[in-house]
Design an enzyme around this catalytic site. Structure first.
Site, PDB file in Angstrom:
ATOM      1  CB  ALA A  65      -0.885  -0.010   1.240  1.00  0.00           C
ATOM      2  N   GLY A 108       0.443  -4.980   0.880  1.00  0.00           N
ATOM      3  CA  GLY A 108      -0.709  -5.007  -0.014  1.00  0.00           C
ATOM      4  C   GLY A 108      -0.396  -5.650  -1.359  1.00  0.00           C
ATOM      5  CD  GLU A 111      -2.598  -7.523   2.747  1.00  0.00           C
ATOM      6  OE1 GLU A 111      -2.224  -6.356   2.492  1.00  0.00           O
ATOM      7  OE2 GLU A 111      -3.277  -7.813   3.740  1.00  0.00           O
ATOM      8  CD  GLU A 131       1.182  -5.608   5.629  1.00  0.00           C
ATOM      9  OE1 GLU A 131       1.986  -6.523   5.936  1.00  0.00           O
ATOM     10  OE2 GLU A 131       0.414  -5.678   4.656  1.00  0.00           O
TER      11      GLU A 131
HETATM   12  C1  HXC Z   1       5.074   4.402  -1.111  1.00  0.00           C
HETATM   13  C2  HXC Z   1       7.001   3.422  -1.883  1.00  0.00           C
HETATM   14  C3  HXC Z   1       6.619   2.176  -1.339  1.00  0.00           C
HETATM   15  C4  HXC Z   1       5.367   2.112  -0.666  1.00  0.00           C
HETATM   16  C5  HXC Z   1       8.527   1.936  -2.277  1.00  0.00           C
HETATM   17  N1  HXC Z   1       8.181   3.226  -2.457  1.00  0.00           N
HETATM   18  N2  HXC Z   1       7.597   1.280  -1.606  1.00  0.00           N
HETATM   19  N3  HXC Z   1       6.227   4.528  -1.760  1.00  0.00           N
HETATM   20  N4  HXC Z   1       4.633   3.251  -0.578  1.00  0.00           N
HETATM   21  N5  HXC Z   1       4.901   0.967  -0.137  1.00  0.00           N
HETATM   22  C6  HXC Z   1       8.949   4.276  -3.136  1.00  0.00           C
HETATM   23  C7  HXC Z   1      10.128   4.761  -2.309  1.00  0.00           C
HETATM   24  O1  HXC Z   1       9.700   5.715  -1.370  1.00  0.00           O
HETATM   25  C8  HXC Z   1      11.010   5.359  -3.374  1.00  0.00           C
HETATM   26  O2  HXC Z   1      10.509   6.638  -3.743  1.00  0.00           O
HETATM   27  C9  HXC Z   1      10.793   4.414  -4.560  1.00  0.00           C
HETATM   28  O3  HXC Z   1       9.535   3.766  -4.320  1.00  0.00           O
HETATM   29  C10 HXC Z   1      11.866   3.372  -4.682  1.00  0.00           C
HETATM   30  O4  HXC Z   1      11.946   2.667  -3.440  1.00  0.00           O
HETATM   31  P1  HXC Z   1      13.343   2.448  -2.665  1.00  0.00           P
HETATM   32  O5  HXC Z   1      12.985   2.164  -1.246  1.00  0.00           O
HETATM   33  O6  HXC Z   1      14.298   3.531  -2.944  1.00  0.00           O
HETATM   34  O7  HXC Z   1      13.858   1.106  -3.402  1.00  0.00           O
HETATM   35  P2  HXC Z   1      14.802  -0.022  -2.790  1.00  0.00           P
HETATM   36  O8  HXC Z   1      15.894   0.592  -1.973  1.00  0.00           O
HETATM   37  O9  HXC Z   1      15.167  -0.893  -3.953  1.00  0.00           O
HETATM   38  O10 HXC Z   1      13.887  -0.854  -1.766  1.00  0.00           O
HETATM   39  C11 HXC Z   1      12.758  -1.590  -2.232  1.00  0.00           C
HETATM   40  C12 HXC Z   1      11.834  -2.006  -1.034  1.00  0.00           C
HETATM   41  C13 HXC Z   1      11.489  -0.728  -0.233  1.00  0.00           C
HETATM   42  C14 HXC Z   1      12.573  -3.012  -0.133  1.00  0.00           C
HETATM   43  C15 HXC Z   1      10.601  -2.661  -1.629  1.00  0.00           C
HETATM   44  O11 HXC Z   1      11.004   0.283  -1.142  1.00  0.00           O
HETATM   45  C16 HXC Z   1      10.434  -0.959   0.816  1.00  0.00           C
HETATM   46  O12 HXC Z   1      10.717  -1.489   1.865  1.00  0.00           O
HETATM   47  N6  HXC Z   1       9.200  -0.486   0.562  1.00  0.00           N
HETATM   48  C17 HXC Z   1       8.131  -0.540   1.513  1.00  0.00           C
HETATM   49  C18 HXC Z   1       7.595  -1.966   1.648  1.00  0.00           C
HETATM   50  C19 HXC Z   1       6.459  -2.040   2.659  1.00  0.00           C
HETATM   51  O13 HXC Z   1       6.626  -1.755   3.852  1.00  0.00           O
HETATM   52  N7  HXC Z   1       5.242  -2.413   2.203  1.00  0.00           N
HETATM   53  C20 HXC Z   1       4.113  -2.561   3.062  1.00  0.00           C
HETATM   54  C21 HXC Z   1       3.306  -1.285   3.044  1.00  0.00           C
HETATM   55  S1  HXC Z   1       1.970  -1.387   4.239  1.00  0.00           S
HETATM   56  P3  HXC Z   1      11.408   7.971  -3.601  1.00  0.00           P
HETATM   57  O14 HXC Z   1      10.480   9.048  -4.103  1.00  0.00           O
HETATM   58  O15 HXC Z   1      11.743   8.072  -2.168  1.00  0.00           O
HETATM   59  O16 HXC Z   1      12.580   7.720  -4.485  1.00  0.00           O
HETATM   60  C22 HXC Z   1       0.755  -2.210   3.459  1.00  0.00           C
HETATM   61  C23 HXC Z   1      -0.535  -2.293   4.219  1.00  0.00           C
HETATM   62  C24 HXC Z   1      -1.629  -3.027   3.460  1.00  0.00           C
HETATM   63  O17 HXC Z   1       0.892  -2.682   2.372  1.00  0.00           O
HETATM   64  C25 HXC Z   1      -2.950  -2.918   4.150  1.00  0.00           C
HETATM   65  C26 HXC Z   1      -3.695  -1.661   3.812  1.00  0.00           C
HETATM   66  C27 HXC Z   1      -5.168  -1.697   4.208  1.00  0.00           C
END
Ligand code: HXC
Length: 257
Positions: A65, A108, A111, A131
């Site tokens: 998400a 997400g 999911e 999460e």
């Molecule tokens: C918003 C995101 C994002 C996310 C990545 N980006 N994941 N933006 N939401 N979930 C953005 C980063 O901010 C960055 O933008 C660009 O994408 C590239 O990501 P990097 O982190 O620089 O890439 P990398 O170093 O290769 O790392 C990849 C990664 C990491 C390991 C996947 O991005 C990461 O940990 N992302 C978050 C994963 C996560 O926690 N997902 C769960 C979300 S909660 P900028 O502009 O900074 O360059 C969820 C809840 C669901 O899903 C339920 C809802 C009801």
């Protein structure tokens, strides 16, 4: 209006939806959710489409998400908006949906892949429910579908530690149906979708319904439902044609009725 966060294409009888927010690793924001659900619903209503594939990019199916969109929301916001509730609509479609997953399928993203009917993964795929690292928990069915897919021990491990699972582990655990070289993932999913789309659409929808009963009900209820669904196939033209074609040693020509 044209979607801005996804690409939508038709490949003969297969509908292809490509998540397309590369700069955010296909993070799922509300607009993307609305566009995916609308595109899939339109394909589902189209008798010319027999299967749907949802894919992302080589680096990310979807990294979860959109954290930037979510970060300022309050409890009142998420409750009153029924935040991300529309994803449930995908699970109610009759047309089979295959997730072609390469790269990150996190939160997400994992999911969404599990909301699809089956997952075909590239060798570089990574699955996870991180999460917990953000102080929240899965909210699009992850705690439920992951547990049904891989069992309690592994689901607890994934959801509580937030670690990522590579494809060999995901395949062993039964989360994915096939693992293929990363560059072949979409092609393999499209081929599988084309095979599905070549069958009787009515039998396909009933078969999908029957398998889903195993997820949604007890064994006794599921077996009873399957029996009724099986009997109902004998009311279709496609049962007559499919069996006649076998007996006459020819290919069936399904009319989907
Ligand atoms: C918003 C995101 C994002 C996310 C990545 N980006 N994941 N933006 N939401 N979930 C953005 C980063 O901010 C960055 O933008 C660009 O994408 C590239 O990501 P990097 O982190 O620089 O890439 P990398 O170093 O290769 O790392 C990849 C990664 C990491 C390991 C996947 O991005 C990461 O940990 N992302 C978050 C994963 C996560 O926690 N997902 C769960 C979300 S909660 P900028 O502009 O900074 O360059 C969820 C809840 C669901 O899903 C339920 C809802 C009801």
């Amino acid at each position: 209006s044209e979607p801005t966060t996804i690409l939508v294409e038709r490949r003969d009888r297969v509908g292809l939806i490509t998540l397309n927010r590369p700069k955010a690793l296909n993070a799922l924001n509300s607009e993307l959710m609305t566009e995916v659900v609308a595109a899939a619903t339109e394909f589902d209503a189209d008798p010319g489409i027999g299967a749907i594939v949802i894919t992302g990019s080589e680096k990310a199916f979807a990294a979860g998400a959109d954290i930037k969109e979510m970060s300022s929301k309050t409890y009142a916001d998420v409750v009153s908006q029924q935040f991300f509730g529309a994803w449930d609509d995908l699970s109610r479609l009759r047309t089979p949906i295959i997730a072609a997953v390469t790269g990150y399928a996190l939160g997400g993203g994992c999911e969404l892949a599990m909301l699809c009917d089956t997952i075909i993964a590239g060798e570089n795929a990574r699955f996870g429910q991180p999460e917990i690292n953000l102080g929240v928990i899965p909210g699009i069915g992850g705690s439920q579908r992951l547990t049904r897919a891989v069992g309690k021990a592994k689901a607890m491990d994934m959801v509580l530690t937030g670690r990522q699972m590579k494809v060999d582990e995901a395949e062993r655990a039964g989360l994915v149906s096939r693992v293929v070289p990363t560059e072949k993932c979409l092609e393999t999913a499209l081929e599988a979708a084309a095979v599905i789309a070549s069958k009787s659409a009515i039998a396909t929808a009933l078969a999908k319904d029957a398998v889903n009963r195993a997820f949604e009900s007890s064994l006794v209820e599921g077996v009873r439902a399957e029996r009724a669904l099986f009997y109902s196939t004998f009311a279709t033209d496609d049962q007559t044609e499919g069996m006649a074609a076998f007996v006459e040693k020819r290919e069936p020509n399904f009319t989907h009725r």
